[in-house]
Scaffold this motif. Sequence first.
Motif, mmCIF file in Angstrom:
data_model
loop_
_atom_site.group_PDB
_atom_site.id
_atom_site.type_symbol
_atom_site.label_atom_id
_atom_site.label_comp_id
_atom_site.label_asym_id
_atom_site.label_seq_id
_atom_site.Cartn_x
_atom_site.Cartn_y
_atom_site.Cartn_z
ATOM 1 N N LEU A 1 0.837 -1.198 0.000
ATOM 2 C CA LEU A 1 0.000 0.000 0.000
ATOM 3 C C LEU A 1 0.874 1.251 0.000
ATOM 4 C CD1 LEU A 1 -2.641 1.604 0.318
ATOM 5 C CD2 LEU A 1 -2.484 1.184 2.794
ATOM 6 N N ALA A 2 1.871 1.287 0.886
ATOM 7 C CA ALA A 2 2.743 2.460 0.973
ATOM 8 C C ALA A 2 3.486 2.701 -0.339
ATOM 9 C CB ALA A 2 3.733 2.276 2.119
ATOM 10 N N VAL A 3 4.034 1.630 -0.925
ATOM 11 C CA VAL A 3 4.786 1.773 -2.172
ATOM 12 C C VAL A 3 3.858 2.186 -3.316
ATOM 13 C CG1 VAL A 3 6.236 0.572 -3.853
ATOM 14 C CG2 VAL A 3 6.571 0.174 -1.417
ATOM 15 N N SER A 4 2.626 1.677 -3.325
ATOM 16 C CA SER A 4 1.651 2.079 -4.351
ATOM 17 C C SER A 4 1.283 3.545 -4.221
ATOM 18 C CB SER A 4 0.385 1.221 -4.239
ATOM 19 O OG SER A 4 0.625 -0.103 -4.644
ATOM 20 N N LEU A 5 1.055 3.990 -2.990
ATOM 21 C CA LEU A 5 0.726 5.400 -2.763
ATOM 22 C C LEU A 5 1.834 6.313 -3.266
ATOM 23 C CD1 LEU A 5 -0.749 5.128 0.848
ATOM 24 C CD2 LEU A 5 -2.025 5.847 -1.184
ATOM 25 N N ALA A 6 3.093 5.883 -3.059
ATOM 26 C CA ALA A 6 4.233 6.709 -3.453
ATOM 27 C C ALA A 6 4.516 6.641 -4.945
ATOM 28 C CB ALA A 6 5.472 6.282 -2.670
ATOM 29 N N ASN A 7 4.506 5.438 -5.511
ATOM 30 C CA ASN A 7 4.964 5.261 -6.885
ATOM 31 C C ASN A 7 3.858 5.357 -7.925
ATOM 32 O OD1 ASN A 7 8.047 4.203 -6.885
ATOM 33 N ND2 ASN A 7 7.011 3.565 -5.021
ATOM 34 N N THR A 8 2.651 4.919 -7.571
ATOM 35 C CA THR A 8 1.544 4.978 -8.530
ATOM 36 C C THR A 8 0.800 6.310 -8.444
ATOM 37 O OG1 THR A 8 1.240 2.581 -8.391
ATOM 38 C CG2 THR A 8 -0.584 3.852 -9.309
ATOM 39 N N LEU A 9 0.573 6.786 -7.219
ATOM 40 C CA LEU A 9 -0.178 8.032 -7.042
ATOM 41 C C LEU A 9 0.717 9.245 -6.850
ATOM 42 C CD1 LEU A 9 -3.127 6.843 -4.759
ATOM 43 C CD2 LEU A 9 -2.882 6.764 -7.249
ATOM 44 N N GLY A 10 2.013 9.019 -6.669
ATOM 45 C CA GLY A 10 2.943 10.136 -6.567
ATOM 46 C C GLY A 10 2.859 10.928 -5.274
ATOM 47 N N LEU A 11 2.403 10.294 -4.197
ATOM 48 C CA LEU A 11 2.278 10.987 -2.923
ATOM 49 C C LEU A 11 3.570 10.880 -2.112
ATOM 50 C CD1 LEU A 11 -1.304 9.828 -1.842
ATOM 51 C CD2 LEU A 11 -0.647 11.837 -3.155
ATOM 52 N N ARG A 12 3.704 11.764 -1.140
ATOM 53 C CA ARG A 12 4.822 11.693 -0.194
ATOM 54 C C ARG A 12 4.378 10.779 0.943
ATOM 55 N NH1 ARG A 12 5.068 18.106 0.482
ATOM 56 N NH2 ARG A 12 2.862 17.571 0.692
ATOM 57 N N VAL A 13 5.088 9.657 1.112
ATOM 58 C CA VAL A 13 4.593 8.584 1.973
ATOM 59 C C VAL A 13 5.641 8.175 3.001
ATOM 60 C CG1 VAL A 13 3.662 6.223 2.021
ATOM 61 C CG2 VAL A 13 3.147 7.738 0.088
ATOM 62 N N GLY A 14 5.169 7.885 4.217
ATOM 63 C CA GLY A 14 6.002 7.307 5.263
ATOM 64 C C GLY A 14 5.444 5.954 5.657
ATOM 65 N N LEU A 15 6.303 5.090 6.188
ATOM 66 C CA LEU A 15 5.890 3.760 6.627
ATOM 67 C C LEU A 15 6.500 3.492 7.995
ATOM 68 C CD1 LEU A 15 4.586 0.969 6.158
ATOM 69 C CD2 LEU A 15 6.659 0.299 4.917
ATOM 70 N N LEU A 16 5.647 3.330 8.999
ATOM 71 C CA LEU A 16 6.097 3.047 10.359
ATOM 72 C C LEU A 16 5.795 1.604 10.715
ATOM 73 C CD1 LEU A 16 7.055 3.805 13.238
ATOM 74 C CD2 LEU A 16 4.700 4.544 13.709
ATOM 75 N N ASP A 17 6.831 0.860 11.073
ATOM 76 C CA ASP A 17 6.680 -0.521 11.530
ATOM 77 C C ASP A 17 6.460 -0.476 13.044
ATOM 78 O OD1 ASP A 17 6.780 -3.195 12.059
ATOM 79 O OD2 ASP A 17 8.742 -3.547 11.149
#
Length: 299
Positions: free
Chosen positions: A58-74
């Motif tokens: 989901l995070a990678v799709s948001l960043a690469n497909t939709l071009g958003l600035r995305v963070g991912l917290l584990d």
Amino acid sequence: MKNTIRLHLALGGRRGLAVQSGKGTNPKQNLKIEGIKDIVAVASGKGGVGKSTTAVNLAVSLANTLGLRVGLLDADVYGPSITMMMKLHGKPQLTEARKMTPIESYGVKCMSMGSLIPEGEAIVWRGPMVMKALEQMTRGVNWGNVDILVVDMPPGTGDAQISISQRLQLSGALIVSTPQDVALMDARRGVGMFSQVHVPILGILENMSYFKCPNCSEPYYIFGKGGAQKTAQEMGMKFLGEVPLETGIRHGADEGIPIVISSPNSFVSRAYNDLARKIVTRLEELGREGEFSRPEINL
């Protein structure tokens, strides 16, 4: 004790990290993390349903497909897996303000306990230490400007999950489940927990919906059929789609290459990209309903 010392040193030694106290400020505003517009929790009532895999893709799709600035917290402190699934190397650097700089991978800013301790080492902490670590991995991080922070939640509905929900202004929660009745029973508990702490449910995603035979293309519903969609209808939630079992998902997780990167035109990747669009749409719907204030994002 070794874990405590290593984490303490990694997070800035004796000086520590600045954490907002909330004294003399608006309590609601104090829940916000500077620079982050929306925080989405990816959760499940139990482990083993593909929650972390969903969070990563989901995070990678948001960043690469939709071009958003995305963070991912584990946020799964006891069982961090984002370091392997996102192929993270090294430890976060500290800024002059004693905040950690997230490690970037596939266009996503990542923070995980797995980057702060030796690989494979067990974390044997009681609740207060876990809460402190989570606080430092959220407000003790220089996230910069982020449109959506995706939080890979720990499985279950215990102290860590409740504390994250109460201490962060979550924009919404995505519930991940398999079609199996046992998983759906726990997913209902997860929905109940978020409802009690007033976090909107963005919808439910059915993972491992079926296995498609590579020879005959016939679907096999190993864990049952349509369970998550039925549960969503019964609970008045949005059903956000199905993700089937596919070897490429497992291979990508083990190799540190999310399937939306390794096989962007596959059916599974299209399903994750569709999920990303639906998540953004749900956030915009909540914004129009007055739940949160945010700018429109064009898909």
